[in-house]
Design a protein around this motif. Structure first.
Motif: not given
Length: 240
Positions: A178-179, A184-189, A212-217, A219-223
């Motif tokens: 899903v993420h 997947g759209t890298h949505a928030n939790g 927690n999964y979205a925080k550890r992603c 690509k989400c942290q970079i972009y």
């Protein structure tokens, strides 16, 4: 350096392999040397070639030049003391290729999922061992919202929609798909949790796991948007 080392070892017949087609074919004389830097390099190599009785230059593609990569890795791991002699590395070549066994990973399975007690009560009306009266009463209250269809347990929502209960192993696969899956759209939790429920899945710690999964992603942290930057001033624009 390799040709000079061969001269010091008094080698008279030499085969030179290189992964640079430009250098090899220029030394063989098939290509013309135009770069001023390579002209001097070619002259130096041709002077060293006179020390050999027979020398050949062969082009070896980089993807087939694995032996050089292995030797470079070994050389980077060895610390040489100038006061001591370097011991030669003994290498043996097998005529037949070595075979390796492809070990298939066994499919992971959660033997005791979070809904185990609820499933046993809905299926067989059994309580967990050493359960108190308060625990039994809580289990009966929780089991009201669950429906068993064959061997699959479903969670009934307030709008009477049934959500399939999944264990920890299936939850990890769903989170990843899903993420950051194909759609997947890298949505928030919180958005992920709503999407998973729309897809028809449920587990007890779903919302917290999604956050927690979205925080550890990575690509989400970079972009991702920088939400902690200082606010910029708003400029009032007057209508003409």
């Amino acid at each position: 350096m390799g040709i000079r080392a061969a001269i010091e070892c008094k080698i008279k017949v030499l085969e030179v392999y290189g992964d640079s087609a430009l250098v090899i074919y220029q030394l063989k004389g098939e290509w013309e040397t135009r770069d001023p830097k390579l002209v001097d390099y070619r002259k130096l190599v041709l002077e060293l070639v006179k020390e050999f009785e027979d020398i050949t230059f062969c082009y070896l593609p980089r993807n087939e030049n694995q032996m050089v990569d292995a030797l470079a890795t070994l050389a980077s791991m060895i610390k040489v003391n100038k006061q001591e002699d370097v011991k030669p590395i003994q290498m043996s070549i097998y005529e037949t290729p070595a075979h390796c066994y492809d070990i298939e990973e066994k499919e992971e399975k959660d033997d005791h999922p979070w809904y185990h007690d609820i499933l046993q009560y809905v299926k067989n009306r059994e309580y967990p061992d050493q359960a108190s009266e308060n625990d039994k009463r809580t289990l009966r209250r929780l089991a009201i919202d669950y429906v068993l269809d064959g061997e699959i347990l479903y969670k009934r929502r307030k709008d009477q929609v049934l959500l399939k209960c999944v264990d920890a192993v299936e939850a990890k696969k769903i989170l990843k798909e899903v993420h950051e899956g194909i759609c997947g759209t890298h949505a928030n939790g919180f958005t992920m949790a709503r999407q998973i429920m729309r897809f028809g899945y449920y587990w007890s710690s779903m919302e917290g796991d999604c956050v927690n999964y979205a925080k550890r992603c990575h690509k989400c942290q970079i972009y991702g948007d920088k939400i902690h930057v200082p606010p910029s001033l708003l400029h009032v624009m007057t209508s003409p």
